[in-house]
Design a protein around this motif. Structure first.
Motif, PDB file in Angstrom:
ATOM      1  N   TYR A  21      -4.348  -2.669  -5.871  1.00  0.00           N
ATOM      2  CA  TYR A  21      -5.300  -3.677  -6.320  1.00  0.00           C
ATOM      3  C   TYR A  21      -5.982  -3.268  -7.619  1.00  0.00           C
ATOM      4  O   TYR A  21      -7.126  -3.633  -7.861  1.00  0.00           O
ATOM      5  N   ASN A  23     -11.236   0.904  -2.833  1.00  0.00           N
ATOM      6  CA  ASN A  23     -10.676  -0.417  -3.106  1.00  0.00           C
ATOM      7  C   ASN A  23      -9.454  -0.633  -2.225  1.00  0.00           C
ATOM      8  O   ASN A  23      -8.938   0.294  -1.601  1.00  0.00           O
ATOM      9  N   TRP A  24      -8.983  -1.868  -2.194  1.00  0.00           N
ATOM     10  CA  TRP A  24      -7.719  -2.162  -1.532  1.00  0.00           C
ATOM     11  C   TRP A  24      -6.575  -1.370  -2.186  1.00  0.00           C
ATOM     12  O   TRP A  24      -6.628  -1.078  -3.381  1.00  0.00           O
ATOM     13  N   VAL A  29      -1.352  -6.926 -10.485  1.00  0.00           N
ATOM     14  CA  VAL A  29      -1.500  -7.192  -9.046  1.00  0.00           C
ATOM     15  C   VAL A  29      -1.256  -8.644  -8.671  1.00  0.00           C
ATOM     16  O   VAL A  29      -1.224  -8.989  -7.490  1.00  0.00           O
ATOM     17  N   TYR A  35      -3.150 -11.314  -8.893  1.00  0.00           N
ATOM     18  CA  TYR A  35      -4.291 -12.081  -8.406  1.00  0.00           C
ATOM     19  C   TYR A  35      -5.059 -12.632  -9.611  1.00  0.00           C
ATOM     20  O   TYR A  35      -5.193 -11.939 -10.627  1.00  0.00           O
ATOM     21  N   ASP A  60      -0.851 -10.639  -2.508  1.00  0.00           N
ATOM     22  CA  ASP A  60       0.038  -9.696  -1.822  1.00  0.00           C
ATOM     23  C   ASP A  60       1.453 -10.264  -1.750  1.00  0.00           C
ATOM     24  O   ASP A  60       2.448  -9.546  -1.946  1.00  0.00           O
TER      25      ASP A  60
END
Length: 366
Positions: free
Chosen positions: A36, A32-33, A308, A310, A243
């Motif tokens: 994240y 994964n990133w 995160v 998001y 980010d």
């Protein structure tokens, strides 16, 4: 797009189902990133299922694609962006069809968002949405205003117009090293099709990128930009929404004397969906299915979004978030922002090769 707008306002209320452990738990290998996932989610998954998690990270989509294209990656879960990475892996036969009977918590997913992905994955057979976001402008307003009081902070002209960029270059400007995200944005800004493989369109995009290249401090990986923004090393970036929000939170926690903000471009932001998928040669597909089912629980997705910054595709999770996140327009874009947004699509293979050459020239500055 109208369906997408309606989906963002939905709140599901069905009760979650617990993760079911496979008969032979073993080890789950996740790719994964960086930054994240909610670490607490991984710990809870192991407690509930007995499955140990080996968690590796990548810093660009190109790295992920290269690893899977080579075969025998050893990973059970990967998180490619829907277009183009997920689409390319799908076309190459690199992804395993999901057994939806093992993922009952998929019922929590927003059907309109999943319908967007179904345009490239018929019947949503190979992946489910994990998180999503936009590509836009990361800015440190105080430092930019000190150099240019009237700077257009919410316009791509800030970083894609060489004359404007030259005015703020002293405080540090970067563009993320992700051709699949930056080139569609540049093409859209130039009034061209973000999916274009036309030689004239790509030549114009190359001219613009080479014109701004002398004024950029670097072309770093997306995770590196988080640290650079949080530390005050740069004042503007073309970057991912989540980010940037992470960088702002880190700057506040560190007591930095500046703010980091994410602004979707007034010209329109690129939307992207990150998918939970299982490689075709995954060594432990049973554990992979158990993990996907676990993650799609509303309280788990709420914890991940809280960590995160998001948004996710499980509407019921939004009610579980603190108000400052639930009502933050940089995390959950308002309808008018979504209405201006666009999905980049996946270019034909010939266009992808031309784009790869263009990006290499941009990074080299010639």
């Amino acid at each position: 797009m109208r369906r997408l707008l309606l989906a963002l306002a939905l709140l599901a209320c069905a009760a979650p189902l617990r993760a079911q452990a496979p008969a032979n738990p073993g080890v789950l290998n996740v790719y994964n990133w960086a930054d994240y996932i909610d670490p607490a989610a991984l710990e809870r998954f192991t407690r509930e299922t007995g499955i140990r998690v080996r968690y590796d990270v990548y810093d660009t989509l190109e790295t992920l694609e290269g690893k899977l294209s080579a075969g025998r990656s050893g990973y059970d879960i990967v998180v490619p962006t829907s277009e183009p990475s997920f689409n390319r892996l799908l076309r190459a036969g690199a992804l395993r069809p999901l057994d939806m009977a093992r993922i009952p918590n998929a019922r929590h997913l927003d059907p309109a968002l999943m319908a967007e992905v179904a345009k490239l994955d018929t019947g949503n057979r190979h992946g489910v949405i994990y998180l999503w976001g936009t590509v836009g402008l990361a800015v440190v307003p105080e430092r930019i205003r000190a150099l240019w009081p009237d700077a257009p902070l919410d316009s791509l002209e800030l970083v894609l117009n060489p004359e404007n960029l030259r005015r703020i270059a002293r405080c540090g400007v970067v563009v993320m090293d992700s051709a699949v995200d930056v080139l569609p944005t540049v093409l859209r800004h130039l009034g061209r099709d973000p999916l274009s493989g036309d030689a004239a369109d790509l030549a114009e995009a190359q001219r613009r990128l080479l014109a701004i290249r002398p004024h950029l401090r670097a072309i770093p990986s997306p995770p590196a930009i988080i640290e650079q923004l949080a530390a005050g090393e740069v004042c503007a970036a073309l970057a991912y929404s989540g980010d940037t929000i992470q960088a702002g939170a880190r700057a506040r926690e560190a007591g930095r004397p500046f703010t980091v903000q994410y602004l979707p471009p007034r010209e329109g932001a690129q939307l992207s969906f990150d998918m939970l998928a299982i490689p075709a040669d995954a060594p432990n597909p049973e554990a992979a299915h158990a993990f996907i089912n676990f993650v799609l629980q509303p309280e788990v997705m709420a914890g991940i979004t809280r960590q995160v910054r998001y948004p996710n595709a499980v509407p019921a999770s939004r009610a579980l978030l603190p108000a400052e996140l639930r009502e933050d327009p940089s995390i959950f874009p308002p309808p008018e922002v979504i209405a201006r947004s666009f999905l980049a699509g996946t270019p034909p293979q010939a266009a992808e090769r031309a784009r790869a050459r263009l990006w290499a020239r941009f990074k080299a500055g010639r």
